[in-house]
Design a protein around this motif. Structure first.
Motif, short mmCIF file in Angstrom:
data_model
loop_
_atom_site.label_atom_id
_atom_site.label_comp_id
_atom_site.label_asym_id
_atom_site.label_seq_id
_atom_site.Cartn_x
_atom_site.Cartn_y
_atom_site.Cartn_z
N SER A 47 0.87 -1.16 0.00
CA SER A 47 0.00 0.00 0.00
C SER A 47 0.91 1.21 0.00
N GLY A 48 1.01 1.89 -1.17
CA GLY A 48 2.03 2.93 -1.31
C GLY A 48 3.39 2.27 -1.30
N ASN A 49 4.26 2.68 -0.39
CA ASN A 49 5.58 2.07 -0.26
C ASN A 49 5.66 1.16 0.97
N GLN A 50 4.50 0.87 1.58
CA GLN A 50 4.48 0.09 2.80
C GLN A 50 3.90 -1.30 2.55
N TRP A 51 4.50 -2.31 3.17
CA TRP A 51 3.97 -3.65 3.09
C TRP A 51 2.76 -3.79 4.00
N THR A 52 1.71 -4.48 3.52
CA THR A 52 0.48 -4.64 4.29
C THR A 52 0.66 -5.71 5.37
N ALA A 53 -0.37 -5.85 6.21
CA ALA A 53 -0.31 -6.80 7.33
C ALA A 53 -0.12 -8.23 6.84
N VAL A 54 -0.80 -8.59 5.73
CA VAL A 54 -0.68 -9.96 5.24
C VAL A 54 0.74 -10.23 4.74
N ALA A 55 1.38 -9.21 4.15
CA ALA A 55 2.77 -9.37 3.69
C ALA A 55 3.69 -9.61 4.87
N ILE A 56 3.52 -8.83 5.92
CA ILE A 56 4.38 -8.97 7.11
C ILE A 56 4.15 -10.33 7.76
N PHE A 57 2.89 -10.80 7.79
CA PHE A 57 2.60 -12.14 8.33
C PHE A 57 3.35 -13.21 7.55
N VAL A 58 3.30 -13.14 6.21
CA VAL A 58 3.96 -14.15 5.39
C VAL A 58 5.48 -14.03 5.51
N GLN A 59 5.99 -12.79 5.50
CA GLN A 59 7.43 -12.58 5.60
C GLN A 59 8.00 -13.15 6.90
N GLN A 60 7.33 -12.90 7.99
CA GLN A 60 7.87 -13.25 9.30
C GLN A 60 7.30 -14.56 9.84
N THR A 61 6.02 -14.57 10.17
CA THR A 61 5.43 -15.74 10.84
C THR A 61 5.39 -16.96 9.94
N PHE A 62 4.83 -16.81 8.73
CA PHE A 62 4.68 -17.98 7.86
C PHE A 62 6.03 -18.50 7.39
N ALA A 63 6.88 -17.62 6.88
CA ALA A 63 8.17 -18.06 6.33
C ALA A 63 9.00 -18.77 7.39
N GLN A 101 12.82 11.79 -7.20
CA GLN A 101 11.44 11.37 -7.38
C GLN A 101 11.35 10.14 -8.28
N ILE A 102 12.18 10.11 -9.31
CA ILE A 102 12.19 8.95 -10.20
C ILE A 102 12.68 7.71 -9.45
N LEU A 103 13.63 7.90 -8.54
CA LEU A 103 14.13 6.78 -7.75
C LEU A 103 13.01 6.09 -6.98
N LYS A 104 12.00 6.86 -6.58
CA LYS A 104 10.91 6.28 -5.80
C LYS A 104 10.03 5.36 -6.65
N THR A 105 10.13 5.47 -7.98
CA THR A 105 9.37 4.58 -8.85
C THR A 105 10.07 3.24 -9.03
N HIS A 106 11.28 3.10 -8.51
CA HIS A 106 12.08 1.88 -8.64
C HIS A 106 12.45 1.58 -10.09
N LEU A 107 12.48 2.60 -10.93
CA LEU A 107 12.85 2.39 -12.32
C LEU A 107 14.32 2.69 -12.58
N VAL A 108 15.03 3.11 -11.57
CA VAL A 108 16.47 3.33 -11.72
C VAL A 108 17.19 2.77 -10.50
N GLU A 109 18.47 2.55 -10.66
CA GLU A 109 19.30 2.06 -9.57
C GLU A 109 20.19 3.18 -9.06
#
Length: 551
Positions: free
Chosen positions: A204-220, A400-408
């Motif tokens: 959601s925006g640049n933040q991971w949602t609750a379900v993502a954090i659950f899978v990243q930490q608890t489930f994995a 600002q372009i960096l925030k789109t993740h289209l450049v390194e």
């Protein structure tokens, strides 16, 4: 007599309809290769048998050894087969360009968790499908979840539980592991893996949602520990667009795999395989020469920018025409824009997904550059190639372009090479004059930087570039010079003069000979530049002789 002629005509029309459908399926099979659904091969065999039977029926009718067939039945069959020929389906190209990634992620010593990150259209889902196919063949249990914005902890677990045992009730994570353990004991699986695709949907925006954090930490963590206690081989896969930061919340060892874009070598290999498979299925030679295949590859890359889905659609169109067309006519300059509109335009919206409209315009202008930073943007702003209504400083715009993740950040190059190529082609076809002006501007800008000057003629803080930095700037200057030329003797002389002017200025610690070697190698490794040189010079090896210590 009239009845017999009508019957023969009806049989001919039916045979022709079956042959058109057969050709369509054979082209699909050639493009999809091992990805072809088994029902396609079955239908091909059935059609071949049916055509053989119809031809025998026609021959018998000609010598009056068989009564006239029922015309309404022939008409009904023809309408049915023509309706099937109108069906639309998404064709997936045969697996190409991912052998290295496959070996990496399937290696027994790879990490227990793999993050696969890439822009849209690079084949993440395709890669997961191939991983699933190979692991299933190796007797692994493979579970797969397509991530959605509305996912919850319960919906994800419910989907996985249903895959382990159809009809099982949704439970918590402990219920999932208990059910998984019982299933593994019954099927004696070699290993078990869980795939999560389109993981960016859990942002959601640049933040991971609750379900993502659950899978990243608890489930994995829970999955890894449960499999360790069973002494069971296991693997977790997470694939999505620009999800490198997914690793920030992980507590188990992980490995990140970034998919590379599709270039000349890969596309050529794909085209060669398609033609070989088509020839095998048709039991005939198409007569393509190596020069024809090179030309086809160059033109496909020129039109679709290496976008896999657009590439498949273009090859499918050529295949539906029989692969026996005049390639020079098909790719004539006045027709290329229509090809782009037919097969590529609809992909741009998907490639731009999540990028603000104001930045989309900026990135369209930047597409003529294969690399850029804040200095590039400042030059474009000062020259009014980018409107300054929203931006006043190039480096702020760059952030600002960096925030789109289209450049390194570590290497100011466009990360999404397919997006860059597709937007470049769009401007080249739709705004040719502006396109040429931008490339002339870019070539001049890189020439200024090679002299240690900015676009205003002021000294750069870093001074005059040397070594690999100098070679990179020279290659980009040559690329833009080629793009601004139209071809011909005058252009070839101009480009040759530019190459020759670079050689005495090469500054390498190993001397000019070492510098020439580095420049030549950089040119040879640049697919786009090699193709452009060939178009301008005609005799590419002659150019390479210029870029050599002896030249």
């Amino acid at each position: 007599m009239a009845d017999m002629q009508q019957s023969i005509k009806a049989l001919d029309e039916l045979i022709e309809a079956h042959c058109r459908r057969l050709h369509q399926l054979q082209v699909r099979e050639a493009i999809e290769g091992i990805n072809t659904p088994p029902e396609v091969s079955i239908e091909i065999e059935n059609i071949q048998k049916r055509v053989e039977g119809l031809e025998k029926q026609r021959a018998a009718l000609m010598v009056k050894k068989e009564p006239s067939p029922n015309l309404p039945d022939l008409q009904k069959e023809r309408e049915a087969i023509e309706a099937k020929a109108q069906e639309t389906f998404e064709i997936k190209a045969a697996f190409e360009n991912r052998d290295l990634e496959l070996r990496t992620v399937l290696d027994p010593f790879s990490k227990p968790l793999i993050i696969i990150t890439a822009p849209a259209g690079y084949g993440k889902t395709h890669l997961l499908s191939e991983i699933k196919r190979r692991l299933t063949d190796s007797k692994w249990l493979v579970l797969h979840h397509d991530c959605r914005p509305g996912d919850t902890e319960m919906s994800v677990l419910g989907d996985l539980i249903h895959q382990v045992r159809s009809g099982a009730s949704v439970g918590d994570m402990n219920d999932f592991f208990a059910l998984l353990n019982r299933s593994l004991e019954n099927i004696e699986a070699e290993g078990v893996t869980v795939q999560f695709d389109s993981v960016e949907q859990w942002k959601s925006g640049n933040q991971w949602t609750a379900v993502a954090i659950f899978v990243q930490q608890t489930f994995a963590s829970g999955f890894s520990e449960a499999m360790r206690l069973r002494f069971q081989r296991s693997k977790l896969f997470f694939a999505g667009r620009y999800i490198s930061d997914f690793k920030n919340n992980l507590s188990i060892p992980y490995q990140e795999v970034q998919l590379s874009s599709f270039g000349y070598t890969v596309i050529r290999g794909f085209i060669c395989e398609v033609l070989r498979r088509f020839e095998t299925r048709r039991s005939q030679r198409l007569g393509f020469t190596p020069g024809d295949i090179d030309y086809l590859t160059e033109e496909v890359l020129d039109v679709v920018g290496g976008h896999p889905r657009a590439e498949v659609r273009l090859i499918l169109d050529i295949g539906n025409k029989g692969f026996a067309i005049d390639l020079r006519f098909y790719f004539r300059s006045e027709h290329k824009q229509q090809l782009f509109n037919d097969f590529v335009v609809e992909e741009i919206e998907n490639l731009f997904k999540g990028v603000p409209p104001s930045l989309q315009d900026v990135l369209t202008v930047l597409s003529v550059f294969r690399g850029f930073n804040g200095d590039t943007l400042n030059a474009l702003l000062d020259s009014h190639y980018i409107t300054s209504a929203h931006w006043s400083d190039g480096w702020k715009l760059y952030s600002q372009i960096l925030k789109t993740h289209l450049v390194e950040m570590t290497a100011p190059l466009a990360q999404d090479r397919i997006l860059q190529r597709v937007l470049d082609a769009q401007m080249r076809f739709a705004e040719p004059d502006r396109y040429r002006q931008l490339h002339c501007f870019a070539a001049d800008l890189y020439d200024h930087w090679l002299e240690g000057k900015d676009h205003r003629g002021e000294n750069l803080p870093v001074g005059v570039p040397t070594g690999t930095d100098q070679v990179k700037l020279m290659v980009e200057s040559l690329y833009h010079a080629c793009r601004s030329l139209t071809g011909g003797l005058a252009d070839a002389a101009q480009l040759k003069s530019k190459v020759e002017s670079f050689l005495p200025r090469l500054r390498f610690l190993g001397g000019q000979a070492q510098g020439c070697k580095a420049l030549r190698q950089a040119i040879e490794n640049d697919d786009q530049l090699v193709l452009l040189f060939k178009r301008v010079f005609g005799d590419y090896p002659a150019l390479l002789e210029i870029v050599s210590p002896e030249g």
